[in-house]
Structures are given as C-alpha cells and as structure tokens.
Scaffold this motif. Structure first.
Motif, PDB file in Angstrom:
ATOM      1  N   VAL A 148       4.010   8.152  -3.725  1.00  0.00           N
ATOM      2  CA  VAL A 148       4.649   7.048  -2.621  1.00  0.00           C
ATOM      3  C   VAL A 148       4.270   7.681  -1.348  1.00  0.00           C
ATOM      4  N   ALA A 149       3.851   6.884  -0.415  1.00  0.00           N
ATOM      5  CA  ALA A 149       3.760   7.178   0.692  1.00  0.00           C
ATOM      6  C   ALA A 149       5.121   7.063   1.723  1.00  0.00           C
TER       7      ALA A 149
ATOM      8  N   ARG B  42       1.016  -1.320   0.054  1.00  0.00           N
ATOM      9  CA  ARG B  42       0.079  -0.151   0.053  1.00  0.00           C
ATOM     10  C   ARG B  42       0.763   1.264   0.054  1.00  0.00           C
ATOM     11  N   TRP B  43       2.202   1.181   0.151  1.00  0.00           N
ATOM     12  CA  TRP B  43       3.047   2.383   0.319  1.00  0.00           C
ATOM     13  C   TRP B  43       3.403   2.726  -1.050  1.00  0.00           C
TER      14      TRP B  43
ATOM     15  N   MET C  21      -0.373   6.676   7.689  1.00  0.00           N
ATOM     16  CA  MET C  21      -1.825   7.195   7.422  1.00  0.00           C
ATOM     17  C   MET C  21      -1.987   7.807   5.840  1.00  0.00           C
ATOM     18  N   GLU C  22      -0.684   7.989   5.316  1.00  0.00           N
ATOM     19  CA  GLU C  22      -0.750   8.473   3.989  1.00  0.00           C
ATOM     20  C   GLU C  22      -0.819   7.263   3.082  1.00  0.00           C
ATOM     21  N   ALA C  23      -0.189   6.000   3.514  1.00  0.00           N
ATOM     22  CA  ALA C  23      -0.271   4.824   2.621  1.00  0.00           C
ATOM     23  C   ALA C  23      -1.772   4.403   2.780  1.00  0.00           C
ATOM     24  N   ILE C  24      -2.439   4.314   4.036  1.00  0.00           N
ATOM     25  CA  ILE C  24      -3.783   4.058   4.011  1.00  0.00           C
ATOM     26  C   ILE C  24      -4.710   4.886   3.053  1.00  0.00           C
ATOM     27  N   GLY C  25      -4.379   6.123   2.944  1.00  0.00           N
ATOM     28  CA  GLY C  25      -5.267   7.062   2.151  1.00  0.00           C
ATOM     29  C   GLY C  25      -4.814   6.362   0.547  1.00  0.00           C
TER      30      GLY C  25
END
Length: 260
Positions: free
Chosen positions: A88-89, A57-58, A93-97
């Motif tokens: 790229v997160a 997810r990143w 929380m950025e990755a989740i988004g």
C-alpha cells in the motif's frame, strides 16, 4: 454519508443519509487464481448480489475499504482483490511506482477469478466498479470477467493493458463517471472512447460532472477525505451535491442490474 434509505423504496429515495454504517470491517481472504491464490478483502452475506471493488493506484488502503463497506451497506456482498499483494502506497510517487509495476495480465486474471469465486460461493449476480486505475480495470472486467454490470469511475485502460472497451458485449451495461476538471483523464480522452463504445453497440451511459476533479468519489468516506486533503485543514473538497449524485446514480444502477 449519502447512503441509500431502503432496499425496497423508490430510487428517488437514494439521496439523503438515513442510516448508520453497520459493517465495521472486511475479512481478509484468498481465492483461487492462475497465480495460485489472490488475496482480497470481503464483506457482506454470501447469498447477496456482489460487487467487485477495484483499488486506486494507492493499493487496498483505508479509503477503498471504507468505500467497499458503504457499498455493502446498500445490501451487497463486496470483494476487493488485492492486486498489489499487500503493498500500500503512502506517498504519491510510491503510488505511481506501484501502478507502473502492475502486471495487468495477472490483474485481469485476478478480476476474472474474483467474479468466478463470488458466483461459485453464493452470489447469483456480480457487478464490478473501480476508481482511477480501478476504473480501467472495471472496463477490463466488463470485457473479460462475465460480470452483470460495470461502473468505472474516472479511469480507462491504456493500450498496454490488453483490454479494449470497444469489445465489451452489449449484454454488459456500463455506467461511467468522470469530472470535467480531471487532468488525469480529460474529456478529450474520455468522450471519444465512450462515443466509440456506443457506436460499437455497447450499453453505456457516461456522466460528466461539471467542475469535479479526479478522484472526487473519495469525498464519500472519512479515509478518502484524508487522502484527498493530505491533512490540509483548508483543503477545498469537491461539490458535495455532485458527489452525492454520483453515489445515487451508482446505487440506482446496481439496483437495476444486479439486485434480486
């Protein structure tokens, strides 16, 4: 790192590290897709059997790039489709988004077209593997992308993805890897799915690793270890023997199903 020793030797040789990483980077490419062109990262010789490597997810970060390069080192061509189109997160929380915003219909098409691109440009056989979100996408690829093998690590597609692993053809062998301490994909979700796949006739082998957490395969690469630890020098990494075993099983599976 637990790299395979030779391209011709017995599969029992796959456990120890015995050669250096020689592929130092991947080439950024674009390939045709229904959305126009999909960006990605490619490495290895075009005539080699190929592996589509699906991101966590990143996004396509250093950890997934290093993983892909280790796979290429085993004698394969690799391609990472960039599902997030360059994003790229850095924070969780950025990755989740980013994962929540992923258009799975477009993502599955990116996978289908990635396999077509690889086969049209020199690779006779193509496998797909993925991690977390990418593990789910690997199962989607097994259903829709006409791959020759699939290897999902700790990920299964949710109902909203439009993918159903129970419909994967028996002609596509699947090797799956999960940890018993995975809170994102616990055994209570994993075991019924793969039991159902077997009952539906799928050629599937599930490995459950005692005590391993989610994302354990990141321990294979330096960038993955940094991602796991968050810079904490006292971080306790997962059992190295079991992580190495998963790598060995993966390389053996690729040998069996796409090596030529």
């Amino acid at each position: 790192m637990p790299l395979e020793c030779t391209s011709k030797g017995a599969r029992s040789e796959c456990l120890p590290e015995c050669r250096k990483q020689t592929l130092s980077n991947l080439t950024r490419i674009e390939y045709p897709s229904s959305s126009g062109k999909t960006p990605g990262f490619e490495g290895g010789k075009k005539y080699k059997p190929a592996v589509v490597v699906m991101q966590e997810r990143w996004g396509v970060n250093d950890a997934i790039k290093e993983t892909a390069m280790h796979i290429a080192e085993q004698g394969y061509r690799v391609l990472i489709p960039d599902l997030y189109r360059g994003r790229v997160a850095v924070e969780r929380m950025e990755a989740i988004g980013l994962a929540s915003d992923l258009n799975w219909t477009r993502g599955v098409d990116d996978v289908v077209k990635a396999v077509e691109y690889l086969k049209n440009t020199g690779s006779k056989k193509v496998a797909i593997m993925g991690f977390c979100q990418g593990g789910g996408m690997a199962l989607c690829g097994a259903q829709f992308a006409k791959v020759d093998a699939a290897i999902p690590f700790y990920g299964i597609p949710s109902n909203f993805t439009g993918c159903n692993p129970l419909l994967i053809s028996p002609s596509v062998p699947v090797q799956a890897h999960f940890g018993t301490n995975d809170t994102s994909f616990p055994a209570s979700r994993v075991l019924p799915l793969f039991d159902g796949m077997k009952a539906a006739g799928a050629d599937v082998r599930l490995y459950m690793y005692d005590g391993l957490p989610h994302a354990f395969f990141n321990a294979i690469t330096p960038a993955g270890r940094r991602l796991m630890s968050g810079g904490n020098p006292n971080f306790r990494f997962p059992n190295e023997t079991l992580v190495t075993m998963s790598f060995s099983r993966m390389t053996n599976f690729l040998r069996l199903h796409i090596r030529y």
